[in-house]
Design a protein around this motif. Structure first.
Motif, mmCIF file in Angstrom:
data_model
loop_
_atom_site.group_PDB
_atom_site.id
_atom_site.type_symbol
_atom_site.label_atom_id
_atom_site.label_comp_id
_atom_site.label_asym_id
_atom_site.label_seq_id
_atom_site.Cartn_x
_atom_site.Cartn_y
_atom_site.Cartn_z
ATOM 1 N N THR A 1 -3.308 18.284 15.257
ATOM 2 C CA THR A 1 -3.235 16.960 16.100
ATOM 3 C C THR A 1 -2.604 16.887 17.313
ATOM 4 O O THR A 1 -2.682 15.931 17.868
ATOM 5 C CB THR A 1 -2.901 16.013 14.827
ATOM 6 N N MET B 1 -2.933 11.297 9.855
ATOM 7 C CA MET B 1 -4.301 11.728 10.778
ATOM 8 C C MET B 1 -5.314 10.702 10.275
ATOM 9 O O MET B 1 -6.073 10.039 11.248
ATOM 10 C CB MET B 1 -4.350 13.067 10.477
ATOM 11 N N SER C 1 4.495 12.352 10.796
ATOM 12 C CA SER C 1 3.924 13.417 10.739
ATOM 13 C C SER C 1 4.847 14.455 11.502
ATOM 14 O O SER C 1 5.037 15.736 10.690
ATOM 15 C CB SER C 1 2.433 13.282 11.509
#
Length: 312
Positions: free
Chosen positions: A106, A45, A193
């Motif tokens: 996110t 991120m 991720s």
């Protein structure tokens, strides 16, 4: 190709959850890797952020202020009220409040993009709430459930600094000093991720096979209510405040979509595996609900605002 794989995140999360239910031994031994995996997610991120994302706060300070206020007030309070209404024990209540007390996830950035929201605002809000959450999350958990459960505020704060603040900060620095190199690998960062969070979900599922069979349906109802109220509050509070459709959609995702993977990791580290179940189910569900809402808004397109638009 990579984009298509990451868009199927809910499907991957469901698939690996089923595998973990059927063959928990495949993932149980990885329980010590939950925190390192979360660190990887936060680093990814950070690498996707630039200093300008934080500078954008000045451009959208009112919208960000409203979003952050809703994020750290509505979500933890609603989590607690739902837990009390459904008669959850202290472990599940801690898990629900943890989900409500962490920063926005996110995935909200992706949903804002798909729903024709303000992506720059979404990224800025995620970055700010993530940094604020380092301090606010432990204290909110202590405030709402500290009277029934021992909440290690200091240890949790230190852990959040290590898991969130340092990796995000390092990621931003890496992005600044090695921008050209980062651009070459930027397309695979969401995949990394996604893979990390899917593994985290699988580990927590494997550790809670028995609990999920007995408590899963009730927790799923609680999670769906929690997520829906967050999306509803984010959108309609902004409309009532006079924000336009684009800003309102963006804030809705920021408020309703939580960093539930982090909540699950904190629950595993400081409380019990049972407390991690709400975060695990939320991780799967909010991507499904977010995708459905983003698809609806994308088809609906931009609308003519009947509400007076104010500066964001």
């Amino acid at each position: 190709m990579i984009g298509r794989i990451t868009q199927l995140f809910p499907a991957w999360a469901l698939l690996f959850s089923v595998i973990a239910m059927v063959q928990p031994t495949l993932f149980v031994g990885l329980k010590t890797q939950i925190v390192p995996l979360l660190t990887i997610i936060m680093l990814a991120m950070g690498v996707s952020l630039t200093p300008s994302d934080f500078v954008n706060v000045a451009k959208h300070k009112i919208a960000i202020g409203v979003g952050v206020l809703l994020q750290f007030s509505v979500m933890p309070i609603v989590a607690l009220l739902i837990s009390l209404a459904m008669g959850f024990d202290s472990e599940l209540t801690v898990g629900m409040v943890l989900v409500g007390s962490v920063a926005g996830g996110t995935s909200s950035n992706v949903m804002a993009y798909l729903a024709k929201g303000n992506v720059a605002l979404s990224i800025s809000m995620t970055a700010i709430s993530t940094l604020l959450g380092v301090v606010l999350t432990p204290f909110l958990v202590e405030l709402y459930v500290g009277q029934s459960v021992d909440v290690p505020v200091g240890a949790m704060l230190i852990s959040l600094v290590k898991i969130v603040l340092l990796p995000v900060g390092l990621g931003v620095v890496i992005n600044v000093v090695a921008r050209k190199h980062i651009e070459k690998i930027s397309s695979i960062l969401p995949l990394i991720s996604m893979a990390a969070i899917v593994i985290v979900i699988s580990i927590v599922v494997a550790l809670n096979v028995g609990n999920l069979k007995t408590l899963g349906p009730m927790i799923a109802i609680a999670v769906i209510l929690h997520n829906s109220i967050g999306l509803f509050a984010g959108y309609f509070c902004c409309r009532l405040c006079g924000f336009n459709e684009t800003i309102s959609r963006t804030v809705a995702f920021e408020v309703g979509l939580q960093n539930s993977g982090l909540a699950a990791a904190l629950a595993m580290k400081f409380f019990t595996p049972v407390a991690a179940v709400p975060g695990t189910i939320f991780s799967v569900w909010h991507n499904i609900s977010g995708s459905l809402l983003a698809g609806y808004w994308a088809k609906k397109g931009d609308v003519n605002d009947s509400v007076k638009t104010i500066k964001p």
